[in-house]
Design a protein around this motif. Structure first.
Motif, PDB file in Angstrom:
ATOM      1  N   GLY A   1      38.743  44.290  33.690  1.00  0.00           N
ATOM      2  CA  GLY A   1      37.295  44.185  33.528  1.00  0.00           C
ATOM      3  C   GLY A   1      36.918  42.772  33.136  1.00  0.00           C
ATOM      4  O   GLY A   1      37.635  42.113  32.379  1.00  0.00           O
ATOM      5  N   ALA A   2      35.788  42.338  33.656  1.00  0.00           N
ATOM      6  CA  ALA A   2      35.319  40.967  33.426  1.00  0.00           C
ATOM      7  C   ALA A   2      35.021  40.725  31.942  1.00  0.00           C
ATOM      8  O   ALA A   2      34.837  41.679  31.184  1.00  0.00           O
ATOM      9  N   PRO A   3      34.995  39.458  31.537  1.00  0.00           N
ATOM     10  CA  PRO A   3      34.635  39.159  30.149  1.00  0.00           C
ATOM     11  C   PRO A   3      33.130  39.290  29.912  1.00  0.00           C
ATOM     12  O   PRO A   3      32.387  38.309  29.926  1.00  0.00           O
ATOM     13  N   THR A   4      32.684  40.517  29.753  1.00  0.00           N
ATOM     14  CA  THR A   4      31.260  40.794  29.530  1.00  0.00           C
ATOM     15  C   THR A   4      31.102  41.506  28.189  1.00  0.00           C
ATOM     16  O   THR A   4      32.091  41.988  27.615  1.00  0.00           O
TER      17      THR A   4
ATOM     18  N   TYR B   1      46.047  53.945  33.078  1.00  0.00           N
ATOM     19  CA  TYR B   1      44.661  54.191  32.664  1.00  0.00           C
ATOM     20  C   TYR B   1      43.815  54.788  33.790  1.00  0.00           C
ATOM     21  O   TYR B   1      42.892  55.558  33.520  1.00  0.00           O
ATOM     22  N   GLU B   2      44.141  54.476  35.055  1.00  0.00           N
ATOM     23  CA  GLU B   2      43.303  55.010  36.142  1.00  0.00           C
ATOM     24  C   GLU B   2      43.436  56.534  36.236  1.00  0.00           C
ATOM     25  O   GLU B   2      42.440  57.241  36.401  1.00  0.00           O
ATOM     26  N   ALA B   3      44.665  57.028  36.111  1.00  0.00           N
ATOM     27  CA  ALA B   3      44.890  58.479  36.147  1.00  0.00           C
ATOM     28  C   ALA B   3      44.205  59.140  34.939  1.00  0.00           C
ATOM     29  O   ALA B   3      43.548  60.186  35.077  1.00  0.00           O
TER      30      ALA B   3
ATOM     31  N   SER C   1      32.438  51.028  30.431  1.00  0.00           N
ATOM     32  CA  SER C   1      33.074  49.731  30.699  1.00  0.00           C
ATOM     33  C   SER C   1      34.045  49.829  31.877  1.00  0.00           C
ATOM     34  O   SER C   1      34.289  50.906  32.422  1.00  0.00           O
ATOM     35  N   GLU C   2      34.594  48.674  32.232  1.00  0.00           N
ATOM     36  CA  GLU C   2      35.622  48.619  33.298  1.00  0.00           C
ATOM     37  C   GLU C   2      37.014  48.500  32.697  1.00  0.00           C
ATOM     38  O   GLU C   2      37.983  48.309  33.414  1.00  0.00           O
TER      39      GLU C   2
END
Ligand code: GLU
Length: 144
Positions: free
Chosen positions: A77-80, A105-107, A121-122
């Motif tokens: 995930g981007a630095p947001t 983590y995706e599963a 979040s991502e």
């Protein structure tokens, strides 16, 4: 890589957490955040350096005797601001900071979404907050 600080004391630990983050800032500096328990759980997150988080924490007059804090070096995930730690569960009662990568983590995310959990979040980290909540909700031992 990231920096993690936790503190509990009979005084306001926000300055202590911020000082700890400053010392660990070399481990990650794309965003930072902290969670404090004081009449409920309060989170503040900010992109950029710890100084920005400090300004925000002061503006919100954040104070409490128990807290965790994180300075991030993003892997997923981007630095947001939304991807900055701490990450919380849907109830806002569980906050998590994490160092490293959750390989599956995706599963876990798919499994939790099927159970109705909503992700904001991502990051890979957010699965931990929802997973802990799902274990508590089912009265499961977290060690299993
Ligand atoms: N994998 C987590 C993330 O991307 C933690 C990264 C870190 O260790 O700072 O948010």
């Amino acid at each position: 890589m990231c920096g993690i600080v936790g503190a509990v004391a009979r005084r306001n630990v926000v300055p202590l957490l911020l000082e700890g983050l400053k010392r660990l800032e070399y481990r990650g500096y794309d965003s930072a955040g902290l969670a404090i328990i004081s009449n409920g759980l309060h989170c503040v997150r900010s992109i950029g350096r710890v100084a920005q988080l400090e300004a925000q924490a002061h503006a919100e007059q954040l104070s409490g005797e128990l807290g965790i804090a994180h300075t991030r070096w993003a892997t997923h995930g981007a630095p947001t601001e939304i991807n900055a730690h701490p990450h919380t569960d849907d109830t806002g009662n569980i906050a998590v900071v994490h160092n490293g990568i959750i390989e599956n983590y995706e599963a876990l995310r798919r499994q939790l979404q099927q159970q109705g959990y909503v992700f904001e979040s991502e990051t890979d980290t957010e699965v931990i907050a929802h997973l802990v909540h799902s274990c508590y909700a089912r009265h499961q031992d977290l060690a299993r």
